[in-house]
Design an enzyme around this catalytic site. Structure first.
Site, mmCIF file in Angstrom:
data_model
loop_
_atom_site.group_PDB
_atom_site.id
_atom_site.type_symbol
_atom_site.label_atom_id
_atom_site.label_comp_id
_atom_site.label_asym_id
_atom_site.label_seq_id
_atom_site.Cartn_x
_atom_site.Cartn_y
_atom_site.Cartn_z
ATOM 1 N N ASP A 1 0.830 -1.208 0.000
ATOM 2 C CA ASP A 1 0.000 0.000 0.000
ATOM 3 C C ASP A 1 0.864 1.258 0.000
ATOM 4 O O ASP A 1 1.998 1.236 0.460
ATOM 5 C CB ASP A 1 -0.858 0.063 1.275
ATOM 6 C CG ASP A 1 -1.826 -1.074 1.360
ATOM 7 O OD1 ASP A 1 -2.197 -1.620 0.323
ATOM 8 O OD2 ASP A 1 -2.206 -1.413 2.503
HETATM 9 N N1 URA Z 1 -1.259 -5.847 4.044
HETATM 10 C C1 URA Z 1 -1.706 -4.571 4.029
HETATM 11 O O1 URA Z 1 -2.704 -4.253 4.663
HETATM 12 N N2 URA Z 1 -1.018 -3.673 3.304
HETATM 13 C C2 URA Z 1 0.097 -3.977 2.613
HETATM 14 O O2 URA Z 1 0.675 -3.100 1.971
HETATM 15 C C3 URA Z 1 0.538 -5.301 2.649
HETATM 16 C C4 URA Z 1 -0.164 -6.219 3.378
#
Ligand code: URA
Length: 244
Positions: free
Chosen positions: A102
């Site tokens: 993310d």
């Molecule tokens: N889980 C999440 O919530 N975000 C990420 O970037 C990776 C795994």
């Protein structure tokens, strides 16, 4: 000499299996000649075309990147935000991320121009461990850890078993730091797991991808993988598949 379907997949056109279908369907030419036989091997300087479009072949490269927060895991962002590819502009090859982290998540992210390798690693049957350190609001209890380990019901299904442990608790500030190891890749999975149990995530970092740790890298830095590391990741992908 490499197998034609491998070269097509490596160039990022499609997966190796779909490349085989392209060949069988008569959509692939080598040096202007139609090739429909799967075992065909090609040389570095052979000209390959799929549907008349030349397949651009590059030396495969593999990087481990310490993604900072505030960077999007795509090659380009239509909203003009900083993208991981911005860190790789001076690299001759066009690399793309294997999976994603993310915008607000930092940590270990692989980048490559080898589509075949990326497809293998992202295949759902490849259960690579991904280790995250999560800072959440609230006091995480042993019961919460057990729930995380058993799997959490999310709107797109229950998560698989995970490993989790408390790293620290700050009772005064009402914050907890937890390490969790998952091997699935549902969208925003870790955040949603904690949120479903009533713990908003304040910080998320991927500490480890398989056996690859961020040791020696600062945020925003990357290093090239060693040939044995690439081999090991490939081998693990094959082993996991055959376990299925
Ligand atoms: N889980 C999440 O919530 N975000 C990420 O970037 C990776 C795994």
């Amino acid at each position: 000499m490499e197998r034609l379907q491998k070269v097509i997949a490596q160039a990022g056109v499609t997966s190796r299996r779909k490349a085989e279908t392209l060949i069988e369907d008569g959509r692939v030419k080598v040096n202007g000649k139609l090739v429909t036989e799967l075992g065909t091997k090609v040389k570095d300087n052979d000209k390959i075309e799929v549907d008349g479009i030349p397949v651009y072949r590059e030396e495969p490269v593999y990087f481990l990147f310490y993604k900072p927060t505030g960077v999007i895991s795509t090659v380009e962002d239509d909203k003009g935000r900083k993208a991981v590819a911005d860190y790789f502009h001076h690299i001759e090859q066009r690399v793309f991320p294997v999976g994603r982290l993310d915008y607000d998540t930092s940590g270990a992210l692989l980048l490559t121009n080898d589509g075949d390798f990326a497809n293998k690693l992202m295949h759902p049957s490849y259960k690579i461990d991904k280790v995250y350190v999560v800072k959440v609001k609230g006091i995480v209890t042993k019961e919460v850890i057990q729930k995380l380990q058993r799997g959490v019901h999310l709107e797109d299904g229950k998560t698989a078993k995970s490993q989790a442990r408390i790293l620290s608790i700050d009772k005064q500030k009402e914050k907890s730091i937890v390490e969790i190891t998952i091997h699935e890749g549902k969208n925003r999975q870790v955040r949603r797991m904690f949120e479903a149990l009533g713990y908003p995530v304040q910080k998320l970092k991927r500490e480890r991808y398989g056996f690859l740790e961020l040791t020696g890298l600062n945020s925003g830095e990357y290093r090239e993988l060693k040939p044995y590391e690439v081999k090991q990741l490939r081998n693990e992908a094959v082993t996991q598949k055959s376990k299925k």
